[in-house]
Scaffold this active site. Structure first.
Site, mmCIF file in Angstrom:
data_model
loop_
_atom_site.group_PDB
_atom_site.id
_atom_site.type_symbol
_atom_site.label_atom_id
_atom_site.label_comp_id
_atom_site.label_asym_id
_atom_site.label_seq_id
_atom_site.Cartn_x
_atom_site.Cartn_y
_atom_site.Cartn_z
ATOM 1 N N ARG A 73 -34.275 12.937 -7.882
ATOM 2 C CA ARG A 73 -33.190 11.992 -8.244
ATOM 3 C C ARG A 73 -33.770 10.676 -8.748
ATOM 4 O O ARG A 73 -33.273 10.046 -9.673
ATOM 5 C CB ARG A 73 -32.284 11.775 -7.033
ATOM 6 C CG ARG A 73 -31.464 13.000 -6.664
ATOM 7 C CD ARG A 73 -30.748 12.799 -5.351
ATOM 8 N NE ARG A 73 -29.775 11.717 -5.411
ATOM 9 C CZ ARG A 73 -29.289 11.100 -4.325
ATOM 10 N NH1 ARG A 73 -29.715 11.443 -3.124
ATOM 11 N NH2 ARG A 73 -28.393 10.146 -4.446
ATOM 12 N N GLN A 104 -21.123 2.205 -3.341
ATOM 13 C CA GLN A 104 -21.719 3.255 -2.524
ATOM 14 C C GLN A 104 -22.939 3.846 -3.230
ATOM 15 O O GLN A 104 -23.686 4.634 -2.633
ATOM 16 C CB GLN A 104 -20.715 4.379 -2.278
ATOM 17 C CG GLN A 104 -19.470 3.942 -1.522
ATOM 18 C CD GLN A 104 -18.427 5.036 -1.488
ATOM 19 O OE1 GLN A 104 -18.602 6.070 -0.843
ATOM 20 N NE2 GLN A 104 -17.353 4.825 -2.209
ATOM 21 N N ASN A 105 -23.120 3.470 -4.465
ATOM 22 C CA ASN A 105 -24.166 4.091 -5.274
ATOM 23 C C ASN A 105 -25.530 3.498 -4.969
ATOM 24 O O ASN A 105 -25.643 2.346 -4.557
ATOM 25 C CB ASN A 105 -23.854 3.936 -6.773
ATOM 26 C CG ASN A 105 -22.530 4.597 -7.129
ATOM 27 O OD1 ASN A 105 -22.039 5.440 -6.388
ATOM 28 N ND2 ASN A 105 -21.949 4.204 -8.245
ATOM 29 N N HIS A 122 -25.053 1.580 0.558
ATOM 30 C CA HIS A 122 -25.873 2.723 0.974
ATOM 31 C C HIS A 122 -27.315 2.598 0.528
ATOM 32 O O HIS A 122 -28.040 3.592 0.507
ATOM 33 C CB HIS A 122 -25.262 4.019 0.423
ATOM 34 C CG HIS A 122 -23.880 4.291 0.948
ATOM 35 N ND1 HIS A 122 -22.992 5.111 0.289
ATOM 36 C CD2 HIS A 122 -23.224 3.840 2.042
ATOM 37 C CE1 HIS A 122 -21.851 5.167 0.971
ATOM 38 N NE2 HIS A 122 -21.963 4.393 2.035
ATOM 39 N N CYS A 156 -47.305 6.212 5.410
ATOM 40 C CA CYS A 156 -47.048 4.780 5.241
ATOM 41 C C CYS A 156 -48.382 4.035 5.300
ATOM 42 O O CYS A 156 -49.157 4.229 6.245
ATOM 43 C CB CYS A 156 -46.117 4.293 6.356
ATOM 44 S SG CYS A 156 -46.057 2.503 6.476
HETATM 45 C C1 BV8 Z 1 -21.847 5.271 9.495
HETATM 46 C C2 BV8 Z 1 -26.914 7.402 0.316
HETATM 47 C C3 BV8 Z 1 -21.857 4.564 11.757
HETATM 48 C C4 BV8 Z 1 -27.789 8.599 0.398
HETATM 49 C C5 BV8 Z 1 -24.686 8.106 1.049
HETATM 50 C C6 BV8 Z 1 -15.638 7.470 10.417
HETATM 51 C C7 BV8 Z 1 -16.197 6.229 10.639
HETATM 52 C C8 BV8 Z 1 -17.567 6.029 10.519
HETATM 53 C C9 BV8 Z 1 -18.400 7.100 10.141
HETATM 54 C C10 BV8 Z 1 -17.840 8.343 9.915
HETATM 55 C C11 BV8 Z 1 -16.470 8.521 10.048
HETATM 56 N N1 BV8 Z 1 -16.225 9.813 9.768
HETATM 57 C C12 BV8 Z 1 -17.386 10.443 9.455
HETATM 58 C C13 BV8 Z 1 -18.389 9.582 9.559
HETATM 59 C C14 BV8 Z 1 -19.797 9.903 9.322
HETATM 60 C C15 BV8 Z 1 -20.227 9.773 7.856
HETATM 61 C C16 BV8 Z 1 -19.209 10.264 6.863
HETATM 62 O O1 BV8 Z 1 -18.473 9.473 6.292
HETATM 63 N N2 BV8 Z 1 -19.189 11.567 6.632
HETATM 64 C C17 BV8 Z 1 -18.281 12.135 5.649
HETATM 65 C C18 BV8 Z 1 -18.996 13.226 4.874
HETATM 66 C C19 BV8 Z 1 -17.054 12.631 6.378
HETATM 67 N N3 BV8 Z 1 -20.570 8.397 7.543
HETATM 68 C C20 BV8 Z 1 -21.782 7.941 7.859
HETATM 69 O O2 BV8 Z 1 -22.598 8.592 8.469
HETATM 70 C C21 BV8 Z 1 -22.103 6.507 7.442
HETATM 71 N N4 BV8 Z 1 -22.645 5.814 8.580
HETATM 72 O O3 BV8 Z 1 -20.656 5.334 9.443
HETATM 73 O O4 BV8 Z 1 -22.548 4.660 10.530
HETATM 74 C C22 BV8 Z 1 -22.062 5.900 12.413
HETATM 75 C C23 BV8 Z 1 -23.335 6.238 12.810
HETATM 76 C C24 BV8 Z 1 -23.526 7.467 13.468
HETATM 77 C C25 BV8 Z 1 -22.442 8.343 13.668
HETATM 78 C C26 BV8 Z 1 -21.149 8.008 13.205
HETATM 79 C C27 BV8 Z 1 -20.982 6.761 12.581
HETATM 80 C C28 BV8 Z 1 -23.160 6.490 6.357
HETATM 81 C C29 BV8 Z 1 -22.633 7.094 5.094
HETATM 82 C C30 BV8 Z 1 -23.642 6.876 3.947
HETATM 83 C C31 BV8 Z 1 -24.138 8.211 3.431
HETATM 84 N N5 BV8 Z 1 -25.037 7.990 2.289
HETATM 85 N N6 BV8 Z 1 -25.534 7.815 0.050
HETATM 86 C C32 BV8 Z 1 -27.977 9.255 -0.930
HETATM 87 O O5 BV8 Z 1 -27.345 8.864 -1.931
HETATM 88 O O6 BV8 Z 1 -28.813 10.184 -0.981
HETATM 89 S S1 BV8 Z 1 -23.120 8.571 0.673
HETATM 90 C C33 BV8 Z 1 -23.042 9.300 -0.844
HETATM 91 O O7 BV8 Z 1 -21.690 9.727 -0.986
HETATM 92 C C34 BV8 Z 1 -23.277 8.440 -2.075
HETATM 93 O O8 BV8 Z 1 -23.562 7.105 -1.781
HETATM 94 C C35 BV8 Z 1 -21.908 8.509 -2.801
HETATM 95 O O9 BV8 Z 1 -21.638 7.396 -3.551
HETATM 96 C C36 BV8 Z 1 -21.058 8.622 -1.606
HETATM 97 C C37 BV8 Z 1 -19.627 8.870 -1.637
HETATM 98 O O10 BV8 Z 1 -19.323 9.811 -2.531
HETATM 99 P P1 BV8 Z 1 -18.560 9.286 -3.852
HETATM 100 O O11 BV8 Z 1 -19.260 8.093 -4.369
HETATM 101 O O12 BV8 Z 1 -17.132 9.160 -3.563
HETATM 102 O O13 BV8 Z 1 -18.895 10.447 -4.783
HETATM 103 P P2 BV8 Z 1 -18.134 11.824 -4.860
HETATM 104 O O14 BV8 Z 1 -19.045 12.755 -5.538
HETATM 105 O O15 BV8 Z 1 -17.567 12.177 -3.533
HETATM 106 O O16 BV8 Z 1 -16.864 11.503 -5.797
HETATM 107 C C38 BV8 Z 1 -17.067 11.111 -7.125
HETATM 108 C C39 BV8 Z 1 -15.720 10.679 -7.663
HETATM 109 O O17 BV8 Z 1 -15.904 10.255 -9.017
HETATM 110 C C40 BV8 Z 1 -14.673 11.786 -7.704
HETATM 111 O O18 BV8 Z 1 -13.466 11.287 -7.152
HETATM 112 C C41 BV8 Z 1 -14.507 12.081 -9.198
HETATM 113 O O19 BV8 Z 1 -13.165 12.429 -9.515
HETATM 114 C C42 BV8 Z 1 -14.844 10.753 -9.798
HETATM 115 N N7 BV8 Z 1 -15.317 10.804 -11.189
HETATM 116 C C43 BV8 Z 1 -15.965 11.816 -11.825
HETATM 117 N N8 BV8 Z 1 -16.233 11.430 -13.099
HETATM 118 C C44 BV8 Z 1 -15.770 10.156 -13.232
HETATM 119 C C45 BV8 Z 1 -15.187 9.753 -12.015
HETATM 120 N N9 BV8 Z 1 -14.624 8.544 -11.839
HETATM 121 C C46 BV8 Z 1 -14.633 7.694 -12.881
HETATM 122 N N10 BV8 Z 1 -15.188 8.000 -14.086
HETATM 123 C C47 BV8 Z 1 -15.748 9.218 -14.296
HETATM 124 N N11 BV8 Z 1 -16.277 9.514 -15.492
#
Ligand code: BV8
Length: 258
Positions: A73, A104-105, A122, A156
């Site tokens: 990536r 988030q990017n 992130h 490291c």
């Molecule tokens: C945390 C870095 C505390 C890495 C990423 C409730 C509360 C708190 C936490 C949670 C919760 N429920 C669940 C959780 C846990 C978890 C979570 O959210 N899980 C999900 C899967 C349910 N969250 C976490 O763990 C977060 N930490 O809360 O800490 C904690 C600690 C321990 C235990 C619990 C809580 C940390 C989350 C960070 C993860 N890291 N990225 C890497 O990149 O390798 S997230 C990753 O997904 C990217 O950053 C990305 O940006 C992000 C989100 O996805 P989207 O950006 O939305 O991308 P996606 O593909 O989904 O969608 C793209 C969209 O674009 C679509 O809608 C599409 O239609 C649209 N699109 C397409 N083409 C276009 C377009 N839009 C416009 N123009 C276009 N041309």
């Protein structure tokens, strides 16, 4: 509501706004050639789900596999450029008193396009650190000082404890940097308008920002070709690619307000 009506409504919601927040996800970088987080990765990576690789446990279990995925990536992101959507976001700083980007990017493209106030919720895939707090806090590592390969997570250089280098991104199950999430909550709570661009609204806590902003009285504009989990909080949805929609919105706003 036709697309033109929706843009006109978005311009109406922006009229008089002083503080504007853009909450962006992977979709805003799609037209730069960066696969969204849930796009099936091509080739070798097609057999993995991003969520199963972007975790500390995956790195603990197989650091070289996770390292290789990030190097794939990283090499891709080094080649890409901002698209007109990123530039339109940067241009909004000329139109409103305060513009903050909460992204988030991890690709850094908002900075490259000229936005000056970007909160990378992130982290950033082009920044690296020791996987252990070997210097008592985050020990950043500069890749070009290392003799590394794209297949093996390098040791490291600062670390007496045998830590290996990892990307400075927030993995699932890791907390966001305190400063970043506090800034995000503060700016979401006090903004007049939030544009939510290119995010599926799947990942927390970023996905809660639009509802938080709306609860505090902000007007919410969604920019996404698809309906998402955020759509129910939007006052207006602009359905289309952000690389086309955002420049059109800036042009329409200028025609009516500048
Ligand atoms: C945390 C870095 C505390 C890495 C990423 C409730 C509360 C708190 C936490 C949670 C919760 N429920 C669940 C959780 C846990 C978890 C979570 O959210 N899980 C999900 C899967 C349910 N969250 C976490 O763990 C977060 N930490 O809360 O800490 C904690 C600690 C321990 C235990 C619990 C809580 C940390 C989350 C960070 C993860 N890291 N990225 C890497 O990149 O390798 S997230 C990753 O997904 C990217 O950053 C990305 O940006 C992000 C989100 O996805 P989207 O950006 O939305 O991308 P996606 O593909 O989904 O969608 C793209 C969209 O674009 C679509 O809608 C599409 O239609 C649209 N699109 C397409 N083409 C276009 C377009 N839009 C416009 N123009 C276009 N041309």
């Amino acid at each position: 509501m036709t697309d033109n009506d929706a843009v006109r409504e978005a311009v109406r919601l922006l009229r008089g706004a002083r503080r504007v927040v853009i909450s962006s996800g992977a979709g805003i970088s799609k037209e730069s050639g960066v696969p969204t987080f849930r796009d099936a990765h091509d080739g070798l990576w097609a057999r993995f789900q991003a969520e199963e690789l972007a975790t500390p446990w995956a790195f603990e279990r197989d650091p070289d596999l996770v390292w290789s995925w990030y190097m794939y990536r990283y090499e891709l992101i080094k080649q890409v450029k901002p698209n007109p959507g990123h530039y339109a976001v940067a241009e909004m700083e000329d139109l409103f008193d305060e513009v903050v980007v909460l992204t988030q990017n991890v690709d850094g493209l908002h900075w490259v396009a000229g936005s000056t106030d970007v909160v990378e919720l992130h982290g950033n895939i082009q920044r690296f650190k020791c996987s252990k707090p070997c210097r008592g806090k985050t020990a950043y590592v500069y890749l070009d000082t290392l003799d590394y390969t794209t297949e093996t997570a390098p040791p490291c250089p600062h670390c007496p404890e045998g830590g290996v280098v990892r990307p400075d991104v927030v993995w699932f199950g890791e907390s966001l940097p305190t400063w970043a999430i506090e800034r995000a909550y503060t700016t979401a709570a006090r903004c007049d308008v939030m544009l939510v661009v290119g995010t599926s609204g799947t990942v927390q806590p970023a996905a809660s920002l639009p509802s938080m902003a709306r609860e505090q009285g902000a007007r919410i504009i969604e920019v996404n070709p698809q309906e998402t989990l955020i759509s129910r909080f939007a006052h207006v949805a602009l359905r289309g690619p952000s690389g086309e929609i955002l420049p059109a919105l800036v042009t329409a706003y200028r025609e009516e307000n500048v």
